[in-house]
Motif scaffolding. Structure first.
Motif, mmCIF file in Angstrom:
data_model
loop_
_atom_site.group_PDB
_atom_site.id
_atom_site.type_symbol
_atom_site.label_atom_id
_atom_site.label_comp_id
_atom_site.label_asym_id
_atom_site.label_seq_id
_atom_site.Cartn_x
_atom_site.Cartn_y
_atom_site.Cartn_z
ATOM 1 N N VAL A 180 -3.732 3.919 -2.480
ATOM 2 C CA VAL A 180 -3.149 5.008 -1.690
ATOM 3 C C VAL A 180 -4.023 5.221 -0.459
ATOM 4 C CG1 VAL A 180 -2.480 7.441 -1.659
ATOM 5 C CG2 VAL A 180 -2.249 6.098 -3.770
ATOM 6 N N ILE A 181 -3.422 5.152 0.709
ATOM 7 C CA ILE A 181 -4.183 5.308 1.945
ATOM 8 C C ILE A 181 -3.771 6.603 2.625
ATOM 9 C CG2 ILE A 181 -4.735 4.300 4.189
ATOM 10 C CD1 ILE A 181 -4.104 1.572 2.995
ATOM 11 N N PHE A 228 -9.505 7.347 2.114
ATOM 12 C CA PHE A 228 -9.364 8.340 3.178
ATOM 13 C C PHE A 228 -9.785 7.693 4.489
ATOM 14 C CE2 PHE A 228 -10.162 10.470 -0.807
ATOM 15 C CZ PHE A 228 -9.334 11.575 -0.793
ATOM 16 N N VAL A 229 -8.884 7.640 5.451
ATOM 17 C CA VAL A 229 -9.221 6.952 6.703
ATOM 18 C C VAL A 229 -8.587 7.653 7.897
ATOM 19 C CG1 VAL A 229 -7.323 5.324 6.308
ATOM 20 C CG2 VAL A 229 -9.133 4.745 7.917
ATOM 21 N N SER A 230 -9.403 7.901 8.892
ATOM 22 C CA SER A 230 -8.933 8.535 10.120
ATOM 23 C C SER A 230 -8.187 7.524 10.987
ATOM 24 C CB SER A 230 -10.123 9.104 10.902
ATOM 25 O OG SER A 230 -9.719 9.546 12.189
ATOM 26 N N PHE A 242 0.849 -1.184 0.000
ATOM 27 C CA PHE A 242 0.000 0.000 0.000
ATOM 28 C C PHE A 242 0.892 1.244 0.000
ATOM 29 C CE2 PHE A 242 -2.484 -3.118 2.661
ATOM 30 C CZ PHE A 242 -3.387 -3.463 1.665
ATOM 31 N N GLN A 243 0.321 2.371 -0.395
ATOM 32 C CA GLN A 243 1.063 3.630 -0.363
ATOM 33 C C GLN A 243 0.425 4.559 0.676
ATOM 34 O OE1 GLN A 243 1.283 5.769 -4.071
ATOM 35 N NE2 GLN A 243 2.291 7.535 -3.155
ATOM 36 N N PRO A 244 0.971 4.632 1.876
ATOM 37 C CA PRO A 244 0.393 5.495 2.913
ATOM 38 C C PRO A 244 0.887 6.938 2.795
ATOM 39 C CG PRO A 244 2.221 4.261 3.832
ATOM 40 C CD PRO A 244 2.093 3.825 2.388
#
Length: 213
Positions: A203-204, A135-137, A25-27
């Motif tokens: 992308v995260i 999009f994640v908190s 993944f790409q954070p």
């Protein structure tokens, strides 16, 4: 948000980023949802198509409005006028150049957990669009896999059921998951994405700010 809570999220995000990278993944760590939106807009080519799934976080970001303002080609199920048209548009979104979504929960080891009703959102995440922006908190990072699945089903799914105005499921009547098989069931698909086969396709945006459900 209190400074100590923010500091804790920042430290956790830095640690989680390394684990996400190992899973292809790409954070991208962002202090706010607005920052995540602006970074996503920079990455989305103006001449490419964009689809999206149901997500409070995406709605709160106002990225859809920004994309419309700049003339982006949108695959938008909310613009449809019938159930069949909506279904077809949702299928078209699986072939979009970019897909915008959120993640219901992330384990501390970097696995993605999603519970879906129709399945279009997890379908796009696992296979379809060449670029998926999630999009994640950091408030959605729950612990190990078992705990994360439980938190999503006991907390996030009932909140979404109330948000969508469902009427007959146990999560509406009791406020928590009853592992039901009702017509309105919002937990038809439980998807665990432990790794992206294609590096950096997903992308995260890890958002320090507490947003979404």
């Amino acid at each position: 948000m209190e400074k100590y809570q923010k500091d804790r999220y920042v430290a956790a995000a830095e640690s989680l980023s390394r684990k996400l990278e190992r899973r292809n993944f790409q954070p991208i760590i962002c202090q706010s949802l607005k920052e995540a939106r602006e970074k996503a807009l920079e990455k989305i080519a103006p001449d490419q198509s964009v689809g999206f799934g149901g997500s409070v976080t995406v709605e709160q970001s106002e990225i859809i409005e920004k994309l419309y303002e700049r003339g982006q080609r949108m695959i938008d199920r909310e613009k449809t006028k019938s159930a069949e048209e909506r279904h077809q548009v949702m299928k078209q979104a699986l072939l979009a150049d970019y897909f915008l979504t959120s993640i219901n929960g992330i384990t501390e080891d970097g696995e993605l957990v999603n519970v879906d009703s129709v399945g279009n959102r997890v379908a796009a995440l696992t296979y379809g669009p060449d670029n998926v922006f999630a999009f994640v908190s950091m408030k959605k990072v729950y612990g190990d896999l078992k705990t994360t699945v439980e938190m999503v089903r006991r907390n996030t799914a009932p909140l979404n059921a109330h948000r969508l105005g469902l009427e007959k499921t146990p999560c509406i009547k009791k406020g928590t998951c009853g592992d039901c098989l009702q017509v309105e069931c919002i937990c038809n698909t439980i998807a665990i994405t432990r790794r992206s086969m294609q590096k950096n396709r997903i992308v995260i945006f890890l958002i320090i700010e507490e947003v979404g459900l």
